[in-house]
Design a protein around this motif. Structure first.
Motif, PDB file in Angstrom:
ATOM      1  N   ASP B  78     -28.873  18.189   0.829  1.00 24.68           N
ATOM      2  CA  ASP B  78     -28.895  16.900   0.128  1.00 24.68           C
ATOM      3  C   ASP B  78     -29.969  15.991   0.724  1.00 24.68           C
ATOM      4  O   ASP B  78     -30.274  16.091   1.923  1.00 24.68           O
ATOM      5  CB  ASP B  78     -27.528  16.204   0.265  1.00 24.68           C
ATOM      6  CG  ASP B  78     -26.487  16.811  -0.654  1.00 24.68           C
ATOM      7  OD1 ASP B  78     -26.835  17.722  -1.424  1.00 24.68           O
ATOM      8  OD2 ASP B  78     -25.327  16.364  -0.595  1.00 24.68           O
ATOM      9  N   VAL B 148     -27.290  15.879   7.941  1.00 27.07           N
ATOM     10  CA  VAL B 148     -27.821  16.692   6.847  1.00 27.07           C
ATOM     11  C   VAL B 148     -26.657  17.454   6.220  1.00 27.07           C
ATOM     12  O   VAL B 148     -25.885  18.112   6.927  1.00 27.07           O
ATOM     13  CB  VAL B 148     -28.883  17.697   7.356  1.00 27.07           C
ATOM     14  CG1 VAL B 148     -29.358  18.590   6.206  1.00 27.07           C
ATOM     15  CG2 VAL B 148     -30.060  16.956   7.973  1.00 27.07           C
ATOM     16  N   VAL B 149     -26.530  17.338   4.898  1.00 27.92           N
ATOM     17  CA  VAL B 149     -25.477  18.057   4.180  1.00 27.92           C
ATOM     18  C   VAL B 149     -26.056  19.369   3.666  1.00 27.92           C
ATOM     19  O   VAL B 149     -27.032  19.385   2.911  1.00 27.92           O
ATOM     20  CB  VAL B 149     -24.937  17.224   2.998  1.00 27.92           C
ATOM     21  CG1 VAL B 149     -23.880  18.021   2.241  1.00 27.92           C
ATOM     22  CG2 VAL B 149     -24.367  15.915   3.488  1.00 27.92           C
ATOM     23  N   VAL B 150     -25.458  20.473   4.111  1.00 25.22           N
ATOM     24  CA  VAL B 150     -25.837  21.792   3.596  1.00 25.22           C
ATOM     25  C   VAL B 150     -24.803  22.158   2.540  1.00 25.22           C
ATOM     26  O   VAL B 150     -23.609  22.238   2.832  1.00 25.22           O
ATOM     27  CB  VAL B 150     -25.863  22.848   4.719  1.00 25.22           C
ATOM     28  CG1 VAL B 150     -26.215  24.218   4.147  1.00 25.22           C
ATOM     29  CG2 VAL B 150     -26.871  22.454   5.789  1.00 25.22           C
ATOM     30  N   LEU B 151     -25.280  22.349   1.331  1.00 27.59           N
ATOM     31  CA  LEU B 151     -24.385  22.558   0.190  1.00 27.59           C
ATOM     32  C   LEU B 151     -24.485  23.994  -0.299  1.00 27.59           C
ATOM     33  O   LEU B 151     -25.583  24.514  -0.511  1.00 27.59           O
ATOM     34  CB  LEU B 151     -24.761  21.592  -0.935  1.00 27.59           C
ATOM     35  CG  LEU B 151     -24.148  21.831  -2.306  1.00 27.59           C
ATOM     36  CD1 LEU B 151     -22.640  21.662  -2.283  1.00 27.59           C
ATOM     37  CD2 LEU B 151     -24.751  20.872  -3.332  1.00 27.59           C
TER      38      LEU B 151
END
Lengths: 128, 154
Positions: B78, B148-151
């Motif tokens: 994201d 940090v968003v890891v999706l």
């Protein structure tokens, strides 16, 4: 109210879980005779320590959806999984697509934190 | 003359398929799944000109995530709009750029865009974050923190 809960519970049973995943299922299609549909998801903790997990519901553009999530924030033990019931209102529509996401920050309080987010896509269809 | 081979064939067929035998079929289905395990967070270091705070800089370190999937999912990071924590002296704008790369069952060159993973398997995902300042702006002394968003999604 009773009818609504019964429909939600019935719909939730239609989503069959699989064990040992960060969240399962990752997709689903639910038919509901009420003004909401329900999905039961199973977040899992793959770590060897307890972590805080949040379950959130978003629309197709990742805007938050006002769904009932029970529970929405909880601690989950190592290698554990638990059911979470999500009830999503149709808001007058005949169908509604949502993302149900499991989110966690396993190592909080560090300089560059990584939040893991697993999202499944679910379609609710209203039957009249 | 021809009766012997015919009888032998009949006998063999009787042995191969006994009366009352039935086939039992098995069916199964694997739905897309994804597991993300954060092995370590990242470390950002400031550049000599004080305009870059990045895990790419000397002394910096990428965050490491293990990804296991059946395939049929998409991985992405994201956008990062702001730091979670920064010194009060830092009042200038920062552009944050999260990126990731993967090695293992999936090979992904460093990118900030979403990648579709069609193959099953386990990969190691390296997650980077770079903050940059433009013009005469500089990073200030103090602690910075960002998420940090890891999706991974179906």
């Amino acid at each position: 109210m009773r009818r609504s809960l019964a429909a939600a519970a019935l719909a939730a049973l239609l989503c069959v879980p699989a064990a040992g995943q960060s969240m399962s299922p990752m997709r689903g299609q639910v038919a509901s005779f009420d003004d909401a549909f329900a999905v039961r998801v199973f977040p899992a903790n793959p770590y060897g320590h307890r972590i805080r997990i949040a379950v959130r519901v978003y629309d197709q553009e990742f805007r938050p959806v006002a769904a009932r999530i029970a529970p929405n924030d909880f601690m989950l033990g190592a290698d554990a999984s638990r059911p979470v019931l999500v009830v999503v209102p149709f808001d007058g529509a005949a169908t509604r697509k949502v993302r149900i996401c499991t989110e966690s920050v396993p190592f909080p309080g560090e300089q560059t934190q990584i939040k893991a987010q697993i999202c499944g896509k679910f379609l609710g269809q209203r039957r009249f | 003359m021809e009766s012997k081979p015919v009888l032998a064939a009949l006998a063999a067929s009787c042995l191969a398929v006994p009366a009352g035998a039935a086939n039992v079929t098995f069916e199964g289905s694997v739905t897309p799944t994804c597991t993300l395990t954060v092995n370590s967070n990242g470390i950002m270091k400031v550049s000599a000109n004080l305009q870059s705070l990045s895990s790419h800089n000397a002394g910096g370190q990428a965050g490491v995530v293990q990804l296991t999937t059946t395939g049929g999912v998409q991985v992405s990071v994201d956008p990062v709009t702001d730091a979670d924590l920064k010194p009060s002296a830092d009042t200038s704008a920062t552009t944050w750029t999260p990126t990731y790369a993967a090695a293992g069952a999936h090979t992904i060159s460093e990118t900030g865009s979403a990648t579709t993973l069609s193959a099953p398997g386990t990969s190691t995902v390296s997650v980077h974050l770079a903050g940059t300042k433009a013009g005469s702006d500089r990073f200030a002394a103090g602690d910075y923190s960002a998420t940090v968003v890891v999706l991974c999604e179906e």
